[in-house]
Design a protein around this motif. Structure first.
Motif, mmCIF file in Angstrom:
data_model
loop_
_atom_site.group_PDB
_atom_site.id
_atom_site.type_symbol
_atom_site.label_atom_id
_atom_site.label_comp_id
_atom_site.label_asym_id
_atom_site.label_seq_id
_atom_site.Cartn_x
_atom_site.Cartn_y
_atom_site.Cartn_z
ATOM 1 N N LYS A 105 0.829 -1.207 0.000
ATOM 2 C CA LYS A 105 0.000 0.000 0.000
ATOM 3 C C LYS A 105 0.863 1.256 0.000
ATOM 4 C CE LYS A 105 -3.998 -2.095 2.140
ATOM 5 N NZ LYS A 105 -4.883 -2.165 3.288
ATOM 6 N N LEU A 106 1.959 1.225 0.725
ATOM 7 C CA LEU A 106 2.863 2.372 0.773
ATOM 8 C C LEU A 106 3.462 2.630 -0.607
ATOM 9 C CD1 LEU A 106 4.353 4.549 2.369
ATOM 10 C CD2 LEU A 106 6.081 2.837 2.920
ATOM 11 N N ARG A 107 3.904 1.583 -1.291
ATOM 12 C CA ARG A 107 4.456 1.750 -2.635
ATOM 13 C C ARG A 107 3.416 2.349 -3.588
ATOM 14 N NH1 ARG A 107 6.650 -3.816 -2.167
ATOM 15 N NH2 ARG A 107 8.677 -3.545 -1.230
ATOM 16 N N ALA A 108 2.187 1.870 -3.519
ATOM 17 C CA ALA A 108 1.129 2.386 -4.390
ATOM 18 C C ALA A 108 0.837 3.852 -4.078
ATOM 19 C CB ALA A 108 -0.139 1.549 -4.242
ATOM 20 N N ALA A 109 0.776 4.199 -2.806
ATOM 21 C CA ALA A 109 0.503 5.590 -2.416
ATOM 22 C C ALA A 109 1.621 6.515 -2.863
ATOM 23 C CB ALA A 109 0.312 5.675 -0.900
ATOM 24 N N LEU A 110 2.857 6.100 -2.693
ATOM 25 C CA LEU A 110 3.987 6.930 -3.097
ATOM 26 C C LEU A 110 4.067 7.075 -4.615
ATOM 27 C CD1 LEU A 110 6.676 5.744 -0.542
ATOM 28 C CD2 LEU A 110 5.541 7.962 -0.615
ATOM 29 N N ALA A 111 3.708 6.033 -5.351
ATOM 30 C CA ALA A 111 3.732 6.106 -6.812
ATOM 31 C C ALA A 111 2.693 7.101 -7.326
ATOM 32 C CB ALA A 111 3.484 4.723 -7.405
ATOM 33 N N ALA A 112 1.577 7.221 -6.636
ATOM 34 C CA ALA A 112 0.506 8.124 -7.061
ATOM 35 C C ALA A 112 0.643 9.524 -6.466
ATOM 36 C CB ALA A 112 -0.849 7.529 -6.650
ATOM 37 N N ALA A 113 1.588 9.712 -5.567
ATOM 38 C CA ALA A 113 1.719 10.978 -4.842
ATOM 39 C C ALA A 113 2.386 12.046 -5.693
ATOM 40 C CB ALA A 113 2.539 10.752 -3.571
ATOM 41 N N PRO A 114 2.072 13.312 -5.399
ATOM 42 C CA PRO A 114 2.794 14.397 -6.075
ATOM 43 C C PRO A 114 4.263 14.406 -5.654
ATOM 44 C CG PRO A 114 1.159 15.266 -4.514
ATOM 45 C CD PRO A 114 1.061 13.775 -4.489
ATOM 46 N N ALA A 115 5.060 15.184 -6.356
ATOM 47 C CA ALA A 115 6.509 15.210 -6.101
ATOM 48 C C ALA A 115 6.840 15.552 -4.656
ATOM 49 C CB ALA A 115 7.190 16.192 -7.040
ATOM 50 N N ASP A 116 6.138 16.509 -4.073
ATOM 51 C CA ASP A 116 6.385 16.882 -2.678
ATOM 52 C C ASP A 116 5.318 16.248 -1.786
ATOM 53 O OD1 ASP A 116 8.618 18.392 -3.185
ATOM 54 O OD2 ASP A 116 7.501 20.252 -3.436
ATOM 55 N N THR A 117 5.655 15.120 -1.235
ATOM 56 C CA THR A 117 4.750 14.398 -0.355
ATOM 57 C C THR A 117 5.431 14.235 0.989
ATOM 58 O OG1 THR A 117 3.827 13.203 -2.220
ATOM 59 C CG2 THR A 117 3.478 12.249 -0.051
ATOM 60 N N PHE A 118 4.694 14.428 2.057
ATOM 61 C CA PHE A 118 5.251 14.330 3.398
ATOM 62 C C PHE A 118 4.728 13.084 4.093
ATOM 63 C CE2 PHE A 118 5.715 18.642 2.118
ATOM 64 C CZ PHE A 118 6.920 19.031 2.663
ATOM 65 N N VAL A 119 5.619 12.414 4.781
ATOM 66 C CA VAL A 119 5.273 11.211 5.536
ATOM 67 C C VAL A 119 5.295 11.569 7.008
ATOM 68 C CG1 VAL A 119 5.974 8.865 6.121
ATOM 69 C CG2 VAL A 119 6.276 9.720 3.780
ATOM 70 N N ILE A 120 4.185 11.331 7.662
ATOM 71 C CA ILE A 120 4.098 11.561 9.103
ATOM 72 C C ILE A 120 3.737 10.219 9.699
ATOM 73 C CG2 ILE A 120 2.891 12.794 10.930
ATOM 74 C CD1 ILE A 120 2.549 15.082 8.954
ATOM 75 N N GLY A 121 4.622 9.698 10.489
ATOM 76 C CA GLY A 121 4.368 8.324 10.861
ATOM 77 C C GLY A 121 4.587 8.031 12.300
ATOM 78 N N GLY A 122 4.790 6.802 12.446
ATOM 79 C CA GLY A 122 5.389 6.214 13.614
ATOM 80 C C GLY A 122 6.688 5.616 13.111
#
Length: 93
Positions: free
Chosen positions: A13-30
């Protein structure tokens, strides 16, 4: 085994989300989200807190010690009440 399946599904799911994300995407996680997403990042905006937290059980990876990353911009140190911190931008080499 169920933990392994869950992590594998999360990675997919992370790979799919990052592939569809705009160039500047921020990850806020644990910790586990950061650990998995960092492999896909070329820039990291890090707030370094200048205090030890001995009871903490999770830390963001130390990019300053990682030869794959270089600090390209530093702002601070700043102070908020008794908390000192610095903003550091890292880029993947």
């Amino acid at each position: 085994n169920s933990i392994r399946v869950h992590i594998s599904a999360l990675r997919k799911k992370l790979r799919a989300a990052l592939a569809a994300a705009p160039a500047d995407t921020f990850v806020i996680g644990g910790a586990s989200v950061y650990r998995q997403a960092l492999a896909y990042c070329d820039t990291a905006y890090v707030t370094q807190i200048h205090r030890a937290f001995p009871a903490a059980d999770c830390y963001f990876p130390n990019l300053a010690a990682d030869p794959a990353w270089e600090a390209v911009e530093t702002e601070g140190p700043y102070q908020y009440e008794d908390l000192a911190y610095t903003y550091v931008t890292y880029r993947r080499r």
